[in-house]
Motif scaffolding. Structure first.
Motif, PDB file in Angstrom:
ATOM      1  N   UNK A   1       0.822  -1.334   0.041  1.00 32.34           N
ATOM      2  CA  UNK A   1       0.006   0.045  -0.007  1.00 32.34           C
ATOM      3  C   UNK A   1       0.722   1.261  -0.079  1.00 32.34           C
ATOM      4  N   UNK A   2       2.112   1.135   0.168  1.00 30.86           N
ATOM      5  CA  UNK A   2       3.145   2.292   0.472  1.00 30.86           C
ATOM      6  C   UNK A   2       3.713   2.676  -0.699  1.00 30.86           C
ATOM      7  N   UNK A   3       3.586   1.927  -1.984  1.00 34.09           N
ATOM      8  CA  UNK A   3       4.504   2.282  -3.025  1.00 34.09           C
ATOM      9  C   UNK A   3       3.548   2.138  -4.343  1.00 34.09           C
ATOM     10  N   UNK A   4       4.245   2.701  -5.091  1.00 32.39           N
ATOM     11  CA  UNK A   4       3.682   3.109  -6.552  1.00 32.39           C
ATOM     12  C   UNK A   4       4.619   2.696  -7.531  1.00 32.39           C
ATOM     13  N   UNK A   5       4.404   1.645  -8.345  1.00 33.28           N
ATOM     14  CA  UNK A   5       5.365   1.428  -9.496  1.00 33.28           C
ATOM     15  C   UNK A   5       5.235   1.967 -10.751  1.00 33.28           C
ATOM     16  N   UNK A   6       5.843   2.728 -11.312  1.00 32.03           N
ATOM     17  CA  UNK A   6       5.591   3.241 -12.775  1.00 32.03           C
ATOM     18  C   UNK A   6       4.819   4.719 -12.218  1.00 32.03           C
TER      19      UNK A   6
ATOM     20  N   UNK B   1       0.386  13.103  -2.516  1.00 34.00           N
ATOM     21  CA  UNK B   1       0.692  11.737  -2.507  1.00 34.00           C
ATOM     22  C   UNK B   1       0.530  11.086  -1.211  1.00 34.00           C
ATOM     23  N   UNK B   2       0.054   9.982  -1.195  1.00 36.18           N
ATOM     24  CA  UNK B   2      -0.016   9.388   0.150  1.00 36.18           C
ATOM     25  C   UNK B   2       0.892   7.873   0.196  1.00 36.18           C
ATOM     26  N   UNK B   3       1.607   7.695  -0.943  1.00 33.44           N
ATOM     27  CA  UNK B   3       2.459   6.474  -1.120  1.00 33.44           C
ATOM     28  C   UNK B   3       3.814   6.929  -0.418  1.00 33.44           C
ATOM     29  N   UNK B   4       4.587   5.900  -0.115  1.00 33.33           N
ATOM     30  CA  UNK B   4       5.925   6.035   0.804  1.00 33.33           C
ATOM     31  C   UNK B   4       7.170   6.342  -0.431  1.00 33.33           C
TER      32      UNK B   4
ATOM     33  N   UNK C   1      10.120  15.030  -0.059  1.00 29.28           N
ATOM     34  CA  UNK C   1      10.216  14.118  -1.430  1.00 29.28           C
ATOM     35  C   UNK C   1      11.793  14.130  -1.570  1.00 29.28           C
ATOM     36  N   UNK C   2      12.370  12.836  -1.510  1.00 29.88           N
ATOM     37  CA  UNK C   2      13.724  12.777  -1.783  1.00 29.88           C
ATOM     38  C   UNK C   2      13.857  11.852  -2.899  1.00 29.88           C
ATOM     39  N   UNK C   3      14.845  12.561  -4.040  1.00 30.14           N
ATOM     40  CA  UNK C   3      15.022  11.771  -5.297  1.00 30.14           C
ATOM     41  C   UNK C   3      16.070  10.865  -4.967  1.00 30.14           C
ATOM     42  N   UNK C   4      16.264   9.614  -5.584  1.00 26.28           N
ATOM     43  CA  UNK C   4      17.194   8.578  -5.276  1.00 26.28           C
ATOM     44  C   UNK C   4      17.725   8.245  -6.617  1.00 26.28           C
TER      45      UNK C   4
END
Length: 199
Positions: free
Chosen positions: A58-63, A72-75, A108-111
């Motif tokens: 529930x905490x991730x979004x792929x694509x 956003x609510x995703x981690x 928000x942290x870009x990696x």
């Protein structure tokens, strides 16, 4: 014309490479360049898989997430597109850290992922490009990002504000170069041996 990460990366290495890439010239091949590209892609794919697997479903979004990034609510989001009038990025991973208190926005942290054990200045500039694109999408500053690199997946936190001003200058120079009808004068440099346009 929007400046992409690939064009900026090429410009940092060599203006001629940037111009050739934008013009759609076919690379003539270079075994080392192909090997480096394969290593980079494998590192990116492996890094995304590892980080995404650590986050509950529930905490991730792929694509590409379909929701507004600001709300956003995703981690964690993988392959997050970030666009502004003159730049386009597709950020490998963006982590959303919960707000530090009531009334404060989430961070928000870009990696980015780098296969080499040593992080170079160009790697930090590419991370700063991601941070700039993300900040324009969010409408607020992105003060830091992370580079995960090397055999042991070491994590380097990079403060982006100082690098972002340099990236803005590089974007302007890249745009100026690409607006010209003819390629720049060819100047040999250290990157030539590792370039797909070597010949």
């Amino acid at each position: 014309m929007a400046i992409t990460l690939q064009l900026l990366e090429a410009y940092v290495r060599c203006p001629t490479k940037c111009w050739l890439r934008c013009a759609g010239e076919n690379a003539t091949g270079n075994a080392y360049a192909a090997w480096v590209q394969a290593k980079n892609e494998a590192c990116r794919v492996d890094g995304i898989k590892r980080l995404v697997a650590e986050v509950p479903d529930g905490g991730r979004v792929v694509a590409s997430p379909t929701e507004n990034v600001k709300t956003a609510t995703w981690r964690m989001a993988a392959d997050l597109p970030a666009q502004a009038p003159n730049i386009e990025a597709r950020i490998p991973i963006v982590e959303r850290a919960p707000s530090a208190g009531r009334g404060k926005a989430a961070q928000f942290i870009p990696i980015r992922f780098v296969w080499a054990n040593k992080v170079g200045r160009h790697d930090k500039l590419l991370l700063a490009f991601d941070a700039l694109a993300l900040s324009k999408t969010l409408g607020r500053d992105v003060p830091a990002g992370r580079i995960i690199h090397g055999d042991n997946h070491a994590v380097l936190t990079v403060k982006t504000p100082g690098l972002v001003s340099e990236v803005r200058t590089l974007i302007e120079r890249t745009a100026t170069l690409l607006s010209r009808p003819l390629p720049p004068d060819l100047i040999l440099n250290r990157h030539c041996a590792a370039c797909e346009f070597q010949s």
